[in-house]
Design a protein around this motif. Structure first.
Motif, PDB file in Angstrom:
ATOM      1  N   THR A  56       0.843  -1.392 -37.885  1.00 47.98           N
ATOM      2  CA  THR A  56       2.064  -1.015 -37.167  1.00 47.98           C
ATOM      3  C   THR A  56       1.804  -0.684 -35.694  1.00 47.98           C
ATOM      4  OG1 THR A  56       1.890   1.357 -37.674  1.00 47.98           O
ATOM      5  CG2 THR A  56       2.996  -0.057 -39.303  1.00 47.98           C
ATOM      6  N   LEU A  57       0.543  -0.648 -35.302  1.00 52.08           N
ATOM      7  CA  LEU A  57       0.205  -0.257 -33.933  1.00 52.08           C
ATOM      8  C   LEU A  57       0.449  -1.411 -32.964  1.00 52.08           C
ATOM      9  CD1 LEU A  57      -3.219   1.538 -34.562  1.00 52.08           C
ATOM     10  CD2 LEU A  57      -0.968   2.612 -34.335  1.00 52.08           C
ATOM     11  N   SER A  58       0.879  -1.055 -31.753  1.00 56.20           N
ATOM     12  CA  SER A  58       0.945  -2.051 -30.682  1.00 56.20           C
ATOM     13  C   SER A  58      -0.465  -2.333 -30.189  1.00 56.20           C
ATOM     14  CB  SER A  58       1.810  -1.533 -29.533  1.00 56.20           C
ATOM     15  OG  SER A  58       1.163  -0.448 -28.881  1.00 56.20           O
ATOM     16  N   GLY A  59      -0.609  -3.335 -29.337  1.00 52.38           N
ATOM     17  CA  GLY A  59      -1.940  -3.665 -28.813  1.00 52.38           C
ATOM     18  C   GLY A  59      -2.562  -2.518 -28.047  1.00 52.38           C
ATOM     19  N   GLY A  60      -1.752  -1.852 -27.219  1.00 51.48           N
ATOM     20  CA  GLY A  60      -2.270  -0.722 -26.446  1.00 51.48           C
ATOM     21  C   GLY A  60      -2.613   0.467 -27.316  1.00 51.48           C
ATOM     22  N   GLU A  61      -1.781   0.732 -28.330  1.00 52.77           N
ATOM     23  CA  GLU A  61      -2.076   1.837 -29.250  1.00 52.77           C
ATOM     24  C   GLU A  61      -3.366   1.585 -30.010  1.00 52.77           C
ATOM     25  OE1 GLU A  61       2.439   3.427 -30.363  1.00 52.77           O
ATOM     26  OE2 GLU A  61       1.525   1.803 -31.519  1.00 52.77           O
ATOM     27  N   ALA A  62      -3.555   0.354 -30.468  1.00 48.10           N
ATOM     28  CA  ALA A  62      -4.774   0.019 -31.205  1.00 48.10           C
ATOM     29  C   ALA A  62      -6.014   0.193 -30.331  1.00 48.10           C
ATOM     30  CB  ALA A  62      -4.682  -1.414 -31.734  1.00 48.10           C
ATOM     31  N   GLN A  63      -5.914  -0.173 -29.059  1.00 42.45           N
ATOM     32  CA  GLN A  63      -7.051   0.008 -28.155  1.00 42.45           C
ATOM     33  C   GLN A  63      -7.373   1.484 -27.970  1.00 42.45           C
ATOM     34  OE1 GLN A  63      -6.230  -2.190 -24.507  1.00 42.45           O
ATOM     35  NE2 GLN A  63      -7.265  -4.003 -25.317  1.00 42.45           N
ATOM     36  N   ARG A  64      -6.342   2.306 -27.854  1.00 41.31           N
ATOM     37  CA  ARG A  64      -6.576   3.753 -27.694  1.00 41.31           C
ATOM     38  C   ARG A  64      -7.272   4.330 -28.920  1.00 41.31           C
ATOM     39  NH1 ARG A  64      -0.458   4.289 -26.130  1.00 41.31           N
ATOM     40  NH2 ARG A  64      -0.557   6.368 -27.044  1.00 41.31           N
ATOM     41  N   VAL A  65      -6.846   3.902 -30.098  1.00 43.84           N
ATOM     42  CA  VAL A  65      -7.466   4.382 -31.336  1.00 43.84           C
ATOM     43  C   VAL A  65      -8.913   3.906 -31.422  1.00 43.84           C
ATOM     44  CG1 VAL A  65      -7.399   4.238 -33.848  1.00 43.84           C
ATOM     45  CG2 VAL A  65      -5.276   4.551 -32.566  1.00 43.84           C
ATOM     46  N   ALA A  66      -9.177   2.675 -31.023  1.00 47.16           N
ATOM     47  CA  ALA A  66     -10.538   2.135 -31.081  1.00 47.16           C
ATOM     48  C   ALA A  66     -11.484   2.933 -30.182  1.00 47.16           C
ATOM     49  CB  ALA A  66     -10.536   0.661 -30.679  1.00 47.16           C
ATOM     50  N   ILE A  67     -11.003   3.312 -28.999  1.00 51.14           N
ATOM     51  CA  ILE A  67     -11.830   4.119 -28.096  1.00 51.14           C
ATOM     52  C   ILE A  67     -12.062   5.503 -28.696  1.00 51.14           C
ATOM     53  CG2 ILE A  67     -11.934   5.199 -25.815  1.00 51.14           C
ATOM     54  CD1 ILE A  67     -10.268   2.795 -24.788  1.00 51.14           C
ATOM     55  N   ALA A  68     -11.006   6.094 -29.269  1.00 51.07           N
ATOM     56  CA  ALA A  68     -11.145   7.407 -29.901  1.00 51.07           C
ATOM     57  C   ALA A  68     -12.140   7.347 -31.059  1.00 51.07           C
ATOM     58  CB  ALA A  68      -9.780   7.886 -30.391  1.00 51.07           C
ATOM     59  N   ARG A  69     -12.077   6.272 -31.847  1.00 48.45           N
ATOM     60  CA  ARG A  69     -13.001   6.120 -32.977  1.00 48.45           C
ATOM     61  C   ARG A  69     -14.445   6.032 -32.482  1.00 48.45           C
ATOM     62  NH1 ARG A  69     -12.588   0.805 -36.684  1.00 48.45           N
ATOM     63  NH2 ARG A  69     -13.330  -0.076 -34.711  1.00 48.45           N
ATOM     64  N   ALA A  70     -14.673   5.296 -31.411  1.00 46.52           N
ATOM     65  CA  ALA A  70     -16.028   5.174 -30.868  1.00 46.52           C
ATOM     66  C   ALA A  70     -16.546   6.524 -30.366  1.00 46.52           C
ATOM     67  CB  ALA A  70     -16.038   4.153 -29.734  1.00 46.52           C
ATOM     68  N   LEU A  71     -15.683   7.300 -29.727  1.00 47.81           N
ATOM     69  CA  LEU A  71     -16.103   8.609 -29.218  1.00 47.81           C
ATOM     70  C   LEU A  71     -16.361   9.591 -30.357  1.00 47.81           C
ATOM     71  CD1 LEU A  71     -13.692   9.000 -26.157  1.00 47.81           C
ATOM     72  CD2 LEU A  71     -16.163   8.630 -26.084  1.00 47.81           C
ATOM     73  N   ALA A  72     -15.597   9.464 -31.443  1.00 47.32           N
ATOM     74  CA  ALA A  72     -15.776  10.364 -32.584  1.00 47.32           C
ATOM     75  C   ALA A  72     -17.149  10.207 -33.220  1.00 47.32           C
ATOM     76  CB  ALA A  72     -14.685  10.114 -33.620  1.00 47.32           C
ATOM     77  N   ASN A  73     -17.796   9.084 -32.981  1.00 45.34           N
ATOM     78  CA  ASN A  73     -19.135   8.836 -33.518  1.00 45.34           C
ATOM     79  C   ASN A  73     -20.227   9.493 -32.675  1.00 45.34           C
ATOM     80  OD1 ASN A  73     -21.482   6.323 -34.056  1.00 45.34           O
ATOM     81  ND2 ASN A  73     -20.530   7.420 -35.743  1.00 45.34           N
ATOM     82  N   ILE A  79      -3.256  -1.404 -22.339  1.00 46.95           N
ATOM     83  CA  ILE A  79      -2.692  -0.062 -22.214  1.00 46.95           C
ATOM     84  C   ILE A  79      -1.929   0.046 -20.892  1.00 46.95           C
ATOM     85  CG2 ILE A  79      -3.233   2.400 -22.166  1.00 46.95           C
ATOM     86  CD1 ILE A  79      -5.780   1.774 -23.732  1.00 46.95           C
ATOM     87  N   ASP A  80      -0.767   0.687 -20.914  1.00 48.03           N
ATOM     88  CA  ASP A  80       0.036   0.817 -19.707  1.00 48.03           C
ATOM     89  C   ASP A  80      -0.709   1.617 -18.639  1.00 48.03           C
ATOM     90  OD1 ASP A  80       1.287   3.833 -19.595  1.00 48.03           O
ATOM     91  OD2 ASP A  80       0.975   3.178 -21.649  1.00 48.03           O
ATOM     92  N   LEU A  81      -0.308   1.440 -17.385  1.00 52.94           N
ATOM     93  CA  LEU A  81      -1.041   1.974 -16.238  1.00 52.94           C
ATOM     94  C   LEU A  81      -1.237   3.483 -16.310  1.00 52.94           C
ATOM     95  CD1 LEU A  81      -2.307   1.533 -13.419  1.00 52.94           C
ATOM     96  CD2 LEU A  81      -0.021   1.880 -12.461  1.00 52.94           C
ATOM     97  N   VAL A  82      -0.166   4.230 -16.543  1.00 55.05           N
ATOM     98  CA  VAL A  82      -0.261   5.687 -16.532  1.00 55.05           C
ATOM     99  C   VAL A  82      -1.185   6.180 -17.629  1.00 55.05           C
ATOM    100  CG1 VAL A  82       1.025   7.842 -16.820  1.00 55.05           C
ATOM    101  CG2 VAL A  82       2.008   5.981 -15.464  1.00 55.05           C
ATOM    102  N   THR A  83      -1.009   5.672 -18.843  1.00 51.53           N
ATOM    103  CA  THR A  83      -1.860   6.089 -19.965  1.00 51.53           C
ATOM    104  C   THR A  83      -3.298   5.653 -19.753  1.00 51.53           C
ATOM    105  OG1 THR A  83       0.040   5.883 -21.445  1.00 51.53           O
ATOM    106  CG2 THR A  83      -2.139   6.002 -22.466  1.00 51.53           C
ATOM    107  N   ARG A  84      -3.474   4.437 -19.246  1.00 48.46           N
ATOM    108  CA  ARG A  84      -4.828   3.929 -19.010  1.00 48.46           C
ATOM    109  C   ARG A  84      -5.593   4.844 -18.059  1.00 48.46           C
ATOM    110  NH1 ARG A  84      -3.575  -0.837 -17.037  1.00 48.46           N
ATOM    111  NH2 ARG A  84      -4.171  -0.570 -14.854  1.00 48.46           N
ATOM    112  N   ARG A  85      -4.936   5.275 -17.014  1.00 48.03           N
ATOM    113  CA  ARG A  85      -5.638   6.110 -16.035  1.00 48.03           C
ATOM    114  C   ARG A  85      -5.865   7.529 -16.536  1.00 48.03           C
ATOM    115  NH1 ARG A  85      -3.701   3.623 -10.188  1.00 48.03           N
ATOM    116  NH2 ARG A  85      -4.755   1.624 -10.558  1.00 48.03           N
ATOM    117  N   ARG A  86      -5.003   7.992 -17.413  1.00 51.62           N
ATOM    118  CA  ARG A  86      -5.270   9.284 -18.056  1.00 51.62           C
ATOM    119  C   ARG A  86      -6.542   9.186 -18.904  1.00 51.62           C
ATOM    120  NH1 ARG A  86       0.807  10.835 -20.223  1.00 51.62           N
ATOM    121  NH2 ARG A  86       1.649  11.552 -18.209  1.00 51.62           N
ATOM    122  N   ILE A  87      -6.696   8.075 -19.605  1.00 54.45           N
ATOM    123  CA  ILE A  87      -7.887   7.895 -20.442  1.00 54.45           C
ATOM    124  C   ILE A  87      -9.134   7.756 -19.579  1.00 54.45           C
ATOM    125  CG2 ILE A  87      -9.004   6.377 -22.132  1.00 54.45           C
ATOM    126  CD1 ILE A  87      -6.192   5.734 -23.201  1.00 54.45           C
TER     127      ILE A  87
END
Length: 387
Positions: free
Chosen positions: A113-130, A144-152
């Protein structure tokens, strides 16, 4: 640190990165070998000859591809939990990771159910959780949209400084690389064509005439709105605290939206700390040139409020896409000119010392260069809208 990758027929690259580089950007044309370089470092290219001298102990290398590759049989929370099972003792709290990657609200969602940008955010979070020591991001924020991308990006930068994490990012977005990377590597035809400080490498790329609208990064300090109450109306004071900040760049007050600013913290307070350093990007196509330098010393009648005194230090023609004739576009390289600065625009205690010159770019027509008699050494006003 020193890294060497030799993958026959695809890439042969040796890079050297300074110990103070927290985020290293990698860019270059499509098919140049950037992803192959990452895959070799991550150990998924069996035929690669790899030498890695990190300068410290590295036990875990995490990699996130452009395609998130989440596990479909579990939801978002399940993906994060699987990464936690074998996490190193360096891993930070999951709550902080989810907040930093802007995906706390996604925990109960199914992967499909995730959008492409949401899935990318989760993938980065999963990598950091390791809890990796090194994180490789291969165009992992492209959807990922500009504002969210730069927050990350800002979160990753803070994390690298705090924990010692080294982050390598492949991206074609030169503005993002300019804002967040300490060093930059340019790969072309499987070879390292350039490497060094991000601003130096980008300046070489931009002045080559192949990129029509490069972005410059300006650095300044926030000005407390209370210090300019005598010169700003009540309406403008409210505007400044709500959505627009006053930034002192080269002793000139500029107007910049909060969303365009990159700061050390993730949020703004209503009364920002004095002398807090901020950075923001300005595209060359958004900069216009005014040769009437005297007009900037009085109230302007233009809606383009930002006026930064500069000197022209280089003039380069853009290359045509088809290499036939001239493009008709010219890139001006500018340096901020403190001698021409309107010091009445900033509080008197803001310019105790003369700041170092900063670089700005302007994309103009060849006709404008001729009609305005623009030349190297000429003092001009660089004007651009509120970002």
């Amino acid at each position: 640190m020193k890294l060497s990758v030799d993958l026959p027929g695809r890439i042969s690259a040796k890079i050297s990165v300074g110990p103070s580089a927290h985020i290293v950007g990698i860019t270059g044309p499509s098919g140049a070998g950037k992803s192959s370089f990452f895959r070799a470092l991550a150990g998924v290219e069996r035929n690669a000859d790899v030498e890695m001298q990190w300068g410290r102990t590295v036990k875990k290398i995490g990699m996130v591809f452009q395609q998130p590759m989440l596990f479909p049989h579990v939801n978002v929370q399940g993906n994060i939990a699987l990464a936690q099972r074998h996490a190193s003792d360096k891993a930070i709290s999951v709550e902080r990771i989810l907040t930093g990657c802007c995906c706390t609200h996604l925990l109960d969602k199914d992967v499909y159910t995730l959008s492409g940008g949401e899935a990318q955010r989760v993938a980065i979070a999963r990598a950091l959780a390791n809890g990796p020591d090194v994180l490789l991001l291969d165009e992992s924020l492209s959807a990922i949209d500009l504002v969210t991308r730069r927050r990350i990006y800002q979160f990753l930068k803070s994390l690298c400084i705090e924990t010692g994490l080294k982050c390598f990012i492949v991206s074609h977005d030169l503005e993002d690389l300019a804002l967040f990377c300490d060093e930059l590597i340019y790969i072309s035809d499987g070879q390292v064509a350039m490497q060094g400080g991000a601003s130096d490498v980008l300046n070489t790329i931009f002045t080559s005439g192949t990129i029509e609208s490069p972005s410059a990064v300006l650095e300044g300090t926030l000005i407390d709105h209370r210090e300019v109450m005598s010169t700003e109306s009540l309406t403008n004071q409210r505007m400044q605290t709500d959505s627009v900040m006053f930034v002192d760049v080269a002793n000139t007050r500029l107007y910049v939206s909060k969303t365009a600013l990159q700061v050390d913290s993730h949020t703004f307070t209503k009364q920002p700390p004095r002398q807090q350093t901020v950075r923001f990007a300005v595209k060359a196509c958004d900069v216009s040139i005014d040769t009437n330098t005297s007009e900037s010393r009085q109230k302007t009648t233009s809606s383009i409020l930002n006026a930064l005194p500069c000197k022209i230090v280089a003039i380069n023609e853009f290359e045509c896409v088809n290499n036939e004739g001239r493009s008709g576009k010219v890139l001006l390289t500018l340096e901020t000119d403190c001698n021409g600065t309107i010091k009445t625009n900033v509080p008197s205690n803001s310019f105790a010392t003369e700041p170092n010159p900063q670089t700005l770019y302007a994309s103009v027509s060849a006709i404008s260069v001729h009609k305005l008699s623009l030349c190297i050494g000429l003092s001009v006003i660089a004007r651009f809208k509120l970002l």
